[in-house]
Motif scaffolding. Structure first.
Motif, short mmCIF file in Angstrom:
data_model
loop_
_atom_site.label_atom_id
_atom_site.label_comp_id
_atom_site.label_asym_id
_atom_site.label_seq_id
_atom_site.Cartn_x
_atom_site.Cartn_y
_atom_site.Cartn_z
N ARG A 94 34.99 -8.60 45.63
CA ARG A 94 35.00 -9.74 46.55
C ARG A 94 33.59 -10.16 46.95
NH1 ARG A 94 39.47 -6.93 48.87
NH2 ARG A 94 38.12 -6.05 50.49
N ALA A 95 32.68 -9.20 46.94
CA ALA A 95 31.29 -9.50 47.30
C ALA A 95 30.52 -10.14 46.15
CB ALA A 95 30.59 -8.22 47.75
N GLY A 96 31.16 -10.31 45.00
CA GLY A 96 30.55 -11.03 43.91
C GLY A 96 30.05 -10.19 42.75
N PHE A 97 30.45 -8.93 42.72
CA PHE A 97 29.94 -8.04 41.68
C PHE A 97 31.01 -7.66 40.67
CE2 PHE A 97 27.27 -7.45 45.38
CZ PHE A 97 26.00 -7.58 44.83
N ARG A 98 30.58 -7.54 39.43
CA ARG A 98 31.39 -6.85 38.44
C ARG A 98 31.10 -5.37 38.62
NH1 ARG A 98 30.67 -6.54 31.83
NH2 ARG A 98 32.56 -5.29 31.43
N VAL A 99 32.13 -4.56 38.81
CA VAL A 99 31.97 -3.15 39.12
C VAL A 99 32.66 -2.34 38.03
CG1 VAL A 99 32.17 -1.39 40.89
CG2 VAL A 99 32.10 -3.79 41.55
N VAL A 100 31.91 -1.44 37.41
CA VAL A 100 32.44 -0.62 36.32
C VAL A 100 32.22 0.84 36.68
CG1 VAL A 100 32.36 -0.09 33.87
CG2 VAL A 100 31.94 -2.44 34.66
N ALA A 101 33.32 1.56 36.88
CA ALA A 101 33.29 3.01 37.15
C ALA A 101 33.67 3.73 35.86
CB ALA A 101 34.26 3.37 38.27
N VAL A 102 32.95 4.79 35.56
CA VAL A 102 33.06 5.41 34.23
C VAL A 102 33.41 6.89 34.34
CG1 VAL A 102 30.58 5.88 34.19
CG2 VAL A 102 31.82 5.71 32.03
N ASP A 103 34.18 7.38 33.36
CA ASP A 103 34.30 8.81 33.11
C ASP A 103 33.20 9.19 32.12
OD1 ASP A 103 36.60 9.05 34.62
OD2 ASP A 103 37.97 9.04 32.91
N GLY A 104 32.31 10.08 32.51
CA GLY A 104 31.30 10.54 31.58
C GLY A 104 31.90 11.36 30.46
N ARG A 105 31.11 11.68 29.47
CA ARG A 105 31.63 12.46 28.35
C ARG A 105 32.17 13.80 28.85
NH1 ARG A 105 27.30 14.23 24.02
NH2 ARG A 105 26.70 12.05 24.10
N GLY A 106 33.37 14.12 28.39
CA GLY A 106 34.01 15.36 28.80
C GLY A 106 34.69 15.31 30.14
N GLN A 107 34.65 14.17 30.82
CA GLN A 107 35.30 14.01 32.12
C GLN A 107 36.64 13.28 31.96
OE1 GLN A 107 32.26 11.96 34.52
NE2 GLN A 107 32.16 13.76 35.82
N TYR A 108 37.69 13.87 32.42
CA TYR A 108 39.03 13.28 32.50
C TYR A 108 39.42 12.53 31.22
CZ TYR A 108 43.17 11.09 34.59
OH TYR A 108 44.45 10.67 34.86
N GLU A 109 39.36 11.21 31.20
CA GLU A 109 39.90 10.44 30.07
C GLU A 109 38.86 10.09 29.01
OE1 GLU A 109 43.83 8.29 31.91
OE2 GLU A 109 41.90 7.27 32.28
N THR A 110 37.66 10.61 29.14
CA THR A 110 36.66 10.48 28.07
C THR A 110 36.53 11.84 27.40
OG1 THR A 110 35.42 8.73 29.19
CG2 THR A 110 34.26 9.97 27.49
N GLU A 111 36.80 11.88 26.12
CA GLU A 111 36.74 13.15 25.40
C GLU A 111 35.29 13.60 25.25
OE1 GLU A 111 36.07 9.89 22.58
OE2 GLU A 111 37.64 10.27 24.06
N GLY A 112 35.13 14.86 24.93
CA GLY A 112 33.80 15.41 24.69
C GLY A 112 33.91 16.67 23.86
N PRO A 113 32.85 17.03 23.17
CA PRO A 113 32.87 18.20 22.29
C PRO A 113 32.89 19.51 23.07
CG PRO A 113 30.69 17.23 22.32
CD PRO A 113 31.57 16.31 23.09
N ARG A 114 33.32 20.57 22.42
CA ARG A 114 33.35 21.90 23.02
C ARG A 114 32.03 22.62 22.76
NH1 ARG A 114 38.45 23.76 24.42
NH2 ARG A 114 37.17 25.31 25.52
N GLU A 115 30.94 21.96 23.09
CA GLU A 115 29.60 22.53 22.88
C GLU A 115 28.77 22.29 24.12
OE1 GLU A 115 27.99 20.51 19.54
OE2 GLU A 115 29.65 21.03 18.20
N LEU A 116 28.16 23.33 24.65
CA LEU A 116 27.36 23.20 25.87
C LEU A 116 26.23 22.19 25.70
CD1 LEU A 116 27.10 26.93 27.02
CD2 LEU A 116 28.32 25.08 28.20
N GLY A 117 25.58 22.19 24.54
CA GLY A 117 24.43 21.32 24.32
C GLY A 117 24.76 19.84 24.44
N ALA A 118 26.02 19.49 24.22
CA ALA A 118 26.42 18.08 24.31
C ALA A 118 26.32 17.55 25.73
CB ALA A 118 27.85 17.91 23.80
N TYR A 119 26.23 18.45 26.72
CA TYR A 119 26.22 18.05 28.12
C TYR A 119 24.87 18.33 28.79
CZ TYR A 119 31.07 17.96 26.83
OH TYR A 119 32.24 17.69 26.17
N ALA A 120 23.83 18.50 27.97
CA ALA A 120 22.49 18.58 28.53
C ALA A 120 22.20 17.31 29.30
CB ALA A 120 21.46 18.78 27.41
N GLN A 121 21.39 17.41 30.35
CA GLN A 121 21.15 16.23 31.19
C GLN A 121 20.58 15.05 30.41
OE1 GLN A 121 18.06 15.77 34.52
NE2 GLN A 121 19.90 16.44 35.62
#
Length: 305
Positions: A60-87
């Motif tokens: 309503r304030a005039g913005f397009r607002v996009v909220a995201v699931d990062g990789r491996g979060q909820y509905e965004t898939e991600g690999p089973r590798e720790l290195g994939a989630y380095a900062q």
């Protein structure tokens, strides 16, 4: 763990997969970019649903607002590798999301909540060009408090030996009786369980370690010529509010404290939070500021003392 007050998207909002150069990401998208575009990055154990209550007032304030699931979060898939989630990897994802959204001449207003604040900071430090501003919400200058470090280490150790359902049950057993809040309805409670089970455990381990070891990068961020905003509740268990006050001073950033909120202002006091965000973003759009705090403080929401 943030608890959204509702799971119902407002009229006109839609859920879909945002296609980027680094893959697809599940998003909630609301509003038209009359005043700009905002990208919202969730925190540890979180998801795009943590921002649902902000979508309608910001649209309503005039913005397009996009909220995201990062990789491996909820509905965004991600690999089973720790290195994939380095900062650095997560920061590159945010930059890819911003590129996919465009944002026009003004760029994208970036907001990171909690862990998302650290990831958003890393993205800006890597490349600030796509962004019009940075809001750090309920996130601090470095690692989380000692008590929260102990809890996070326990979680990381449990994830190494137990499946996600067993860890969930163990966490519930550790909750104090008052944590069984009657305001958390059945649908939201079921969602929290489902979100936990569908989050990739390696994502939790890798990002949990980031919360334990994050260095103080405020000096680096202060040197970036971008308007900045530090927003929090009145109480925060991950980063003490006075620490965030000091971080805002070091950044020469606008500082907003939302009355009646704790670690998740966007879910706990969405109206007041959206008002503060929209005011900041509008001021950035008006070209105010010199690359630091830019729009300046909001006296009505600034923490006294």
């Amino acid at each position: 763990m943030s608890k959204p007050p509702t799971l119902t998207l407002p009229p006109g909002a839609r859920a879909y997969r945002l296609r980027t150069a680094r893959g697809g990401f599940a998003v909630h998208d609301a509003g038209e970019p009359r005043a700009g575009t905002a990208l919202l990055v969730p925190g540890f154990t979180g998801s795009k649903e943590d921002f649902i209550a902000l979508l309608a007032p910001l649209a309503r304030a005039g913005f397009r607002v996009v909220a995201v699931d990062g990789r491996g979060q909820y509905e965004t898939e991600g690999p089973r590798e720790l290195g994939a989630y380095a900062q650095d990897e997560l920061a590159l994802d945010v930059l890819a999301q911003a590129e996919a959204l465009g944002g026009g001449v003004g760029g994208v207003h970036l907001l990171g909540h909690s862990l998302g604040g650290l990831i958003a900071r890393a993205a800006v430090l890597r490349d600030a060009a796509p962004f019009r501003s940075l809001t750090i919400m309920s996130s601090g200058p470095a690692a989380i408090t000692r008590l929260q470090q102990e809890r996070t280490r326990m979680l990381i150790e449990a994830l190494a030996v137990l499946d996600m359902e067993s860890v969930w049950r163990a966490m519930r057993d550790l909750d104090p009786p008052e944590a069984a809040d009657e305001s958390t309805g059945t649908a939201v409670a079921e969602f929290l369980h489902r979100r936990w089970l569908t989050t990739v455990p390696e994502q939790l381990v890798a990002t949990g370690r980031q919360l334990l070891t994050e260095p103080d990068r405020v000096g680096e961020l202060a040197a970036v010529p971008l308007p900045k905003h530090v927003l929090s509740g009145e109480v925060d268990y991950a980063w003490p509010v006075p620490l965030m006050d000091e971080m805002a001073r070091r950044l020469d950033a606008r500082r907003t404290v939302v009355a009646g909120a704790e670690h998740s202002p966007g879910a706990e006091r969405p109206g007041e939070t959206a008002e503060a965000l929209a005011a900041f973003w509008h001021d950035c759009g008006d070209g105010a500021g010199d690359g630091g705090a830019g729009p300046g403080p909001v006296p009505s929401s600034r923490r006294p003392g």
